[in-house]
Design a protein around this motif. Structure first.
Motif, PDB file in Angstrom:
ATOM      1  N   MET A   1      -0.194  -4.087  -6.624  1.00 32.34           N
ATOM      2  CA  MET A   1      -0.647  -3.096  -6.237  1.00 32.34           C
ATOM      3  C   MET A   1      -0.949  -1.505  -6.317  1.00 32.34           C
ATOM      4  O   MET A   1       0.403  -1.449  -6.181  1.00 32.34           O
ATOM      5  N   ASN A   2      -1.473  -1.050  -7.014  1.00 31.75           N
ATOM      6  CA  ASN A   2      -1.738   0.175  -6.854  1.00 31.75           C
ATOM      7  C   ASN A   2      -1.479   1.243  -6.190  1.00 31.75           C
ATOM      8  O   ASN A   2      -1.773   0.811  -5.377  1.00 31.75           O
ATOM      9  N   LEU A   3      -0.749   3.173  -5.857  1.00 32.80           N
ATOM     10  CA  LEU A   3      -1.235   3.818  -5.013  1.00 32.80           C
ATOM     11  C   LEU A   3      -2.163   4.051  -4.495  1.00 32.80           C
ATOM     12  O   LEU A   3      -2.798   4.230  -3.185  1.00 32.80           O
ATOM     13  N   ILE A   4      -3.389   3.816  -5.409  1.00 34.46           N
ATOM     14  CA  ILE A   4      -4.891   3.863  -4.518  1.00 34.46           C
ATOM     15  C   ILE A   4      -5.302   2.002  -4.301  1.00 34.46           C
ATOM     16  O   ILE A   4      -6.156   3.048  -3.114  1.00 34.46           O
ATOM     17  N   GLU A   5      -5.013   1.389  -4.372  1.00 40.60           N
ATOM     18  CA  GLU A   5      -5.282   0.262  -3.849  1.00 40.60           C
ATOM     19  C   GLU A   5      -4.461   0.575  -2.247  1.00 40.60           C
ATOM     20  O   GLU A   5      -4.829  -0.106  -1.008  1.00 40.60           O
ATOM     21  N   LEU A   6      -3.655   0.845  -2.433  1.00 40.79           N
ATOM     22  CA  LEU A   6      -3.054   0.864  -1.021  1.00 40.79           C
ATOM     23  C   LEU A   6      -3.655   1.799   0.373  1.00 40.79           C
ATOM     24  O   LEU A   6      -4.023   0.914   1.157  1.00 40.79           O
ATOM     25  N   PHE A   7      -4.120   2.400   0.088  1.00 39.47           N
ATOM     26  CA  PHE A   7      -5.261   3.180   1.189  1.00 39.47           C
ATOM     27  C   PHE A   7      -6.493   2.775   1.456  1.00 39.47           C
ATOM     28  O   PHE A   7      -7.317   3.162   2.465  1.00 39.47           O
ATOM     29  N   HIS A   8      -7.088   1.234   0.589  1.00 41.70           N
ATOM     30  CA  HIS A   8      -8.454   0.480   1.064  1.00 41.70           C
ATOM     31  C   HIS A   8      -7.539  -0.226   2.563  1.00 41.70           C
ATOM     32  O   HIS A   8      -6.836  -1.372   1.957  1.00 41.70           O
ATOM     33  N   LEU A   9      -8.184   0.385   3.326  1.00 46.34           N
ATOM     34  CA  LEU A   9      -7.007  -0.819   4.491  1.00 46.34           C
ATOM     35  C   LEU A   9      -7.545  -2.273   4.847  1.00 46.34           C
ATOM     36  O   LEU A   9      -6.966  -3.403   5.084  1.00 46.34           O
ATOM     37  N   THR A  13      -2.008  -5.891   4.071  1.00 43.23           N
ATOM     38  CA  THR A  13      -1.246  -6.441   4.073  1.00 43.23           C
ATOM     39  C   THR A  13      -0.124  -6.502   4.879  1.00 43.23           C
ATOM     40  O   THR A  13       0.422  -5.040   4.656  1.00 43.23           O
ATOM     41  N   TRP A  14       0.314  -7.335   5.517  1.00 44.44           N
ATOM     42  CA  TRP A  14       1.650  -6.909   6.172  1.00 44.44           C
ATOM     43  C   TRP A  14       2.470  -6.838   5.450  1.00 44.44           C
ATOM     44  O   TRP A  14       3.418  -5.642   5.676  1.00 44.44           O
ATOM     45  N   SER A  15       2.637  -7.021   4.579  1.00 43.46           N
ATOM     46  CA  SER A  15       3.788  -6.825   3.285  1.00 43.46           C
ATOM     47  C   SER A  15       3.533  -5.100   2.748  1.00 43.46           C
ATOM     48  O   SER A  15       4.842  -4.452   2.492  1.00 43.46           O
ATOM     49  N   SER A  16       2.921  -4.726   2.520  1.00 40.88           N
ATOM     50  CA  SER A  16       2.647  -3.503   1.924  1.00 40.88           C
ATOM     51  C   SER A  16       2.783  -2.633   3.480  1.00 40.88           C
ATOM     52  O   SER A  16       3.252  -1.170   3.202  1.00 40.88           O
ATOM     53  N   ALA A  17       2.120  -2.548   4.412  1.00 42.81           N
ATOM     54  CA  ALA A  17       2.969  -2.035   5.563  1.00 42.81           C
ATOM     55  C   ALA A  17       3.891  -1.900   5.763  1.00 42.81           C
ATOM     56  O   ALA A  17       4.481  -0.534   5.530  1.00 42.81           O
TER      57      ALA A  17
END
Length: 273
Positions: A1-9, A13-17
């Motif tokens: 997962m790249n940085l841009i995809e992290l901003f799509h709420l 996921t819990w792991s990303s949070a």
């Protein structure tokens, strides 16, 4: 997962949070670690070089990219050398055990009054003093630079050590719990360029040792007799006996329900010492 995809709420996921939370905490503590030190300017320089490298990638500057990738290994070593003090302090803070800190005895619960008495007397006589109180981080490397004492902490011994002409008056005294472990110790001088020019070598040494450890330092100026305390590189000046006692009690979280002793009780001169 790249940085841009992290901003799509919707894809968060819990792991990303948890990942974002941990990175945020790390960045926050790094900023706290370098705040007010010369590392701030160096961190800005590192950030500029990183930004410049991505600019070379954007414009496809192959020669500049080759130069930067060639010197990168040496650059990493240089960062470690430049940030040695900050890295050492960070690793020491990570190694602290809060459970041990909670149940360990206070190093100066019954002894810091002796330091207050000595500092007050030396201040009255315009005699310089540098008293380093060890907390959780060991100061053995500084103790080895001085003369071993290993004696009970007392007002009389502190005044005797710092008396002009005494063999051990030049240097710092290191206090470990309720004992004076070493005297005439050499301390590292701070390199903070923003300090006032009025602060001499004794105060710069006090700031320097607290930048590299969690020690508490009591300083008495030889020129003015002003009493100061230094914690974490921050200096607090113009203290008298009662305020010094109260400040040390707050630093060491001493459960001191009794009111601070009046100045007449804190002054050794008033007691005939």
């Amino acid at each position: 997962m790249n940085l841009i995809e992290l901003f799509h709420l919707d894809r968060l996921t819990w792991s990303s949070a948890i990942d974002i939370l941990i990175v945020s905490i790390l960045i926050y503590h790094v900023l706290l670690l370098i705040r007010g030190t010369r590392a701030v300017q160096m961190a800005l320089g590192v950030g500029f070089l990183v930004l410049f490298y991505y600019v070379t990638l954007w414009f496809n500057l192959e020669t500049v990219q080759w130069i930067m990738t060639t010197i990168l290994p040496y650059f990493v070593v240089g960062i470690i050398v430049l940030f040695a003090a900050e890295i050492r302090r960070a690793l020491a803070n990570i190694g602290k055990n809060p459970l041990l800190r909670k149940f360990s005895p206070n190093p100066v619960m019954g002894a810091y009054d002796e330091i207050v008495l000595a500092a007050t007397a030396l201040s009255t006589q315009r005699v310089g003093a540098l008293i380093v109180i060890e907390r959780e981080m060991g100061l053995k490397n500084y103790m080895e630079s001085g003369v071993a004492v290993d004696a009970a902490l007392s007002y009389d011994l502190l005044v005797s050590i710092f008396s002009p002409g005494a063999p051990l008056h030049d240097g710092a005294v290191i206090v470990q719990k309720d004992r004076i472990t070493a005297a005439a110790c050499f301390l590292p001088l701070t390199l903070n360029p923003s300090l006032s020019k009025k602060l001499g070598t004794r105060h710069r040494a006090a700031i320097g040792v607290t930048e590299e450890s969690d020690a508490v330092v009591v300083v008495v100026s030889e020129e003015t007799g002003i009493i100061s305390t230094v914690v974490g590189g921050d200096i607090q000046r113009n203290l008298d006996g009662p305020s010094l006692r109260q400040h040390l009690a707050s630093i060491f979280a001493v459960a001191d329900s009794a009111p601070a002793a009046p100045a007449s009780q804190l002054s050794p001169v008033a007691e005939g010492k």
